[in-house]
Design a protein around this motif. Structure first.
Motif: not given
Lengths: 108, 619, 206
Positions: B190-195, B267-278, B285-290, B331-334
């Motif tokens: 449930r942690m935000p993606l920035f966290t 930012i994209i989730a906030t200003f699209s008024k949508k839950r972050l897609f995926g 993906a974040t963990v895998l990049i790391g 995911n950002w595009l979606f």
């Protein structure tokens, strides 16, 4: 606190003390094994056994010894060590890559 | 010590003292923002000087030696002293709030980390005034760096060593904070993606920085104590430095970009008024990049001669990183798709980022092809590539974050008109500067050369590039004007000016020093949004009002960092005159003495009492 | 309840080092730090392995290393690891006096180790004129083993400082995490030494 709850705390503590005592015995055995491993490693080198035989065995003995240190002496086998072991093994992974690269990929 | 000191009006002197001794993550964030911003301007000036020198063929604006110092310090400053601290600024300002924590795990270490970074950064730049800054490139390849005369590279070594120690502390602090201090109900997923990105970046800091520490120690010993690690005549080997540097250096770029990804996700989730897609895929993906980020460092060394097998392995691993990054882009595009999109300055930066960063990613795959890299290596193509990912990714992310998080940090909102002007000038200038450099590189213009010749078809491209750089410079000045204007006007905004989704917007802007009066109960991803959709104004508390434990301020981190700074100068100059060894002893004495005091003096903190909190609520 | 009552409960919990949030944070943060230290030492080991045959015509590892001294040093450090386990055992039983005794033994063994290491370095420098300036092998050897020695010095000073500071006031929930992580650090020093005696000394004389 009522007397009743006091006795349960005492019992709990006694139980835990007993458990720790058992564990301490294990740790002494671990220590004995570590000493034996060390003597074996030194012995093999002093006996001048062939290099290709000694080096892998020595490295394995070292790895097992370190495992003993981590799991018994540093209590990594206890509960609540999930995150520590994850991060520690993360470090071991990075460490492995580093050593591999510096051994294999440095030409001279 | 239980009064709410923070609410009283204070004089200038006591404000300064407050910031020198603070252990409050929100104030440390402001310190990081100011210091990082200062170094960003400094690095920007260096960049402009480089572009002026290259504006026409055979220019003589600066000398060749000074040009070397400019490029070295531009790279070093931008990576270590601007981008890293600015990322830390937002991590400090936002991460504890996003997970519903009252504080970070190690407030003292957090402040120590900042002061070490600052004094390390200052030490790095002292060289300008004492006979020349570092001039061996930001990668400081040996033997060029070990034989570089003067003290420039010495400043590089000790400055980075000190600020690197600070960064490592910051990394550990955030790891523990995120693991141990989450509010009730705030599970990992449930942690935000920035966290999340801050978490993974901190883990990368933990594993990557020690390699740099060792590399810098070896170089320090070679330069100052005549050891011979990198001296081939004595059996040394200069490739070791390249490995150690890039084992650190490649994860470093992910340390920079991942938090920027996190900012864009918010930012994209906030200003699209949508839950972050995926969301789950994003975390994965974040963990895998790391993870993959640790297995690709040798793609910086394809031309060293590691052999075809090693080159192939690293080429494939590098290309593999394009997969999780691609997942993120889609995911950002979606998230945008079908959203109720509101375009403001922060969103403009996010929208500008997607194509810019994708270009940088594609040239990255091109460079990953080892055989082709023999052509691209050390040309402006490489410069263009990494400026597309670092400016188009990291700097855009930081500027987006500045606009998005400004209300939370300062309680005011940056001017939208000026913000949009900044964006367009910077965006156009950025592409003018660096797009053309791809072609300059393919035409064979090598990097790090201080002049180019006439009549080789490079004149126009370099002119365009320099003009673009000035546009970025003007955009930055307008941003500064914006900051001053907004601060002077000082129009306060409410807790949640963006109608946002995550926990940090549930508390006042700027937040009280204890963050949450009562820890919030988190009931899902985007916790504040959940409460809003159910018609509530704020979070449901998870605990009754009670005493709050807070850490004491401390001046020790500052003194300790001064100690290391003095010791650093001593190490540098003992080469000329052994009397300087006394500076080493004094400096280390101060630093170790501070450690001893810290270790032996109990620091139990204090409590804010329930009654005071209630009284404050009534006022 | 005041701070003092919280930190000195009537019944010490069986894991005093993790009874407070601060203790939990320290515990976790220190383990993470050790993860980073692993990479630090790996970089030093890697450098050593890459340079160990680059003797520049000077003394080589076969010329220098004697196993007797290293064996004694290994035994000292291994034993000190066990004694610090004993110290933590008594800490969990809230037996402060015994904990201090075992920590004292740990420090004594550590000092013994340090003495031998200093003797070893002096011996190489005086009898073989082997310094970190003689060859890349010399640089790498002194840096790796010296870094470990530096850790020993730091660990010893740390434990001694803790012992003096808390000698009079006994164990509480504030200093228990400090003792615990100091002992973790001490174990880690031993972990590194296991690889040093294997990779540097044993493989060096082969």
């Amino acid at each position: 606190m009522t007397d009743k709850s006091m006795t349960t705390i005492d019992q709990q503590q006694q139980y835990e003390q007993e458990k720790r005592k058992q564990e301490m015995k294990q740790q002494v055995i671990t220590f004995a094994l570590m000493i034996i491993f060390t003597i074996v490693a030194f012995g093999m080198v002093m006996a001048e056994l062939p290099k290709l035989f000694v080096i892998p065995i020595m490295l394995i003995l070292a790895a097992v010894q370190v495992g003993f240190q981590l799991y018994y002496f540093m209590h990594m086998s206890h509960k609540g060590h999930e995150m520590p072991s994850m991060m520690f093994y993360g470090g071991v992974f990075a460490a492995f890559l580093t050593i591999l690269a510096l051994v294999v990929l440095v030409w001279w | 010590m239980s009064t709410l000191v923070a609410n009283e009006k204070k004089g200038f002197g006591s404000t300064i003292w407050d910031y020198l001794t603070t252990v409050d993550h929100k104030k440390i964030a402001i310190l990081y923002l100011i210091a990082g911003g200062f170094f960003f301007l400094l690095g920007g000036l260096e960049a402009l000087a480089i572009r002026v020198q290259l504006i026409k063929p055979m220019n003589d604006f600066v000398s060749a030696g000074f040009y070397n110092e400019l490029i070295t310090m531009h790279g070093t400053t931008m990576i270590f002293l601007a981008a890293m601290p600015l990322i830390f600024a937002f991590m400090n300002a936002v991460v504890p709030l996003q997970i519903g924590a009252r504080d970070v795990a190690f407030p003292f270490l957090n402040s120590l980390g900042f002061w070490l970074f600052l004094f390390g950064g200052i030490l790095l730049n002292v060289g300008w005034f004492t006979g020349g800054a570092a001039d061996a490139g930001w990668t400081a390849y040996t033997p060029l760096s070990t034989t570089s005369p003067g003290h420039g590279v010495d400043y590089y070594v000790l400055g980075l060593q000190i600020s690197g120690a600070g960064t490592l502390m910051g990394g550990i602090n955030f790891l523990v904070t995120i693991i141990n201090m989450r509010a009730p109900g705030m599970t990992y997923m449930r942690m935000p993606l920035f966290t999340w990105t801050a978490f993974v970046a901190s883990a990368l800091i933990l594993f990557a920085f020690p390699a740099l520490t060792v590399g810098l120690f070896l170089m320090m010993f070679d330069r100052m104590f005549d050891s011979v690690f990198f001296d081939a005549a004595m059996g040394g080997n200069s490739v070791i430095w390249q490995h150690l540097f890039w084992i650190f250096g490649h994860p470093e770029v992910y340390i920079l970009i991942l938090p920027a990804f996190g900012i864009f996700s918010e930012i994209i989730a906030t200003f699209s008024k949508k839950r972050l897609f995926g969301y789950t895929a994003m975390v994965f993906a974040t963990v895998l990049i790391g993870f993959l980020g640790f297995m690709v460092w040798a793609h910086h060394m394809f031309t060293v001669g590691m052999g075809p097998a090693a080159n192939s392995i690293f080429a494939v691993a590098t290309m593999a990183i394009a997969v999780p990054t691609g997942i993120k882009i889609f995911n950002w595009l979606f998230t945008l798709w079908g959203g109720n999109i509101q375009i403001n300055t922060a969103m403009l930066w996010a929208l500008g980022f997607i194509p810019s960063f994708t270009i940088g990613g594609m040239t990255g795959v091109m460079l990953a092809a080892a055989s082709a890299d023999y052509q691209y290596h050390d040309t402006y193509f490489v410069i263009a590539h990494f400026h597309y990912v670092i400016v188009g990714g990291v700097v855009f992310g930081l500027l987006a974050g500045t606009h998005y998080f400004w209300p939370k940090m300062f309680g005011t909102i940056l001017d939208e008109t000026l913000g949009k002007i900044t964006f367009w000038l910077f965006f156009i200038g950025f592409h003018m500067t660096f797009f053309i450099q791809h072609f300059l590189g393919l035409m064979g213009m090598p990097r790090r050369y201080w002049v180019f010749l006439e009549g080789q078809g490079l004149d126009l491209g370099n002119l365009i590039s320099s003009i673009g750089a000035f546009l970025m410079g003007i955009a930055t000045i307008i941003l500064l004007i914006n900051v001053v204007k907004t601060s002077v006007k000082n129009e306060k905004v409410g807790a949640d000016p963006w109608d946002a989704r995550t926990l940090e917007w549930a508390i006042p802007s700027p937040p009280p020093f204890y963050n949450f009066k009562q820890l919030p109960l988190v009931r899902g991803l985007d916790p504040l949004w959940i409460e809003k959709t159910e018609g509530r104004k704020g979070m449901t508390p998870a605990e009754p009002l009670g005493d709050i434990h807070m850490p004491n301020n401390s001046f020790l981190p500052f003194i300790m960092s001064v100690g290391f700074f003095i010791a650093g100068l001593g190490f540098i100059y003992q080469k000329d005159n052994l009397a300087w060894l006394s500076a080493v002893f004094i400096g280390m004495g101060i630093a170790l003495g501070c450690m001893l005091v810290r270790s032996l003096k109990d620091d139990l903190g204090y409590h804010i009492h329930k009654e005071d909190l209630q009284k404050e609520a009534k006022e | 309840m005041s701070e003092q009552d919280v930190l000195n409960p009537k019944h010490m919990p069986s894991n005093p080092e993790q009874a407070t949030l601060e203790g939990k944070n320290k515990f976790l943060g220190f383990w993470f730090f050790l993860g980073g230290e692993t990479v630090l030492f790996a970089s030093l080991f890697g450098t050593y392995l890459a340079l160990r045959d680059s003797t520049n015509g000077g003394a080589s590892s076969q010329d220098l290393f004697g196993l007797e001294l290293v064996f004694i040093m290994t035994m000292l450090l291994l034993t000190s690891s066990l004694t610090s386990v004993y110290a933590m055992y008594h800490m969990k039983n809230n037996d402060f006096k015994r904990m201090m005794i075992w920590l004292g033994i740990t420090v004594a063994l550590g000092l013994g180790f340090l003495g031998f290491e200093i003797y070893e370095f002096v011996h190489y420098i005086h009898d073989y004129e082997f310094t970190m300036r003689s060859s890349a092998f010399g640089s790498a050897f002194y840096t790796l083993v010296g870094f470990h020695g530096g850790h020993v010095v730091f660990g010893l000073s740390w434990i001694i400082a803790l012992m003096f500071r808390n000698a009079k006031r006994g164990l509480n929930l504030y200093n228990a995490p400090k003792f615990y992580i100091a002992s973790l650090y001490w174990h880690f020093i031993d972990v590194v030494w296991v690889f040093i005696f294997t990779v540097v000394y044993l493989m060096g004389v082969l």
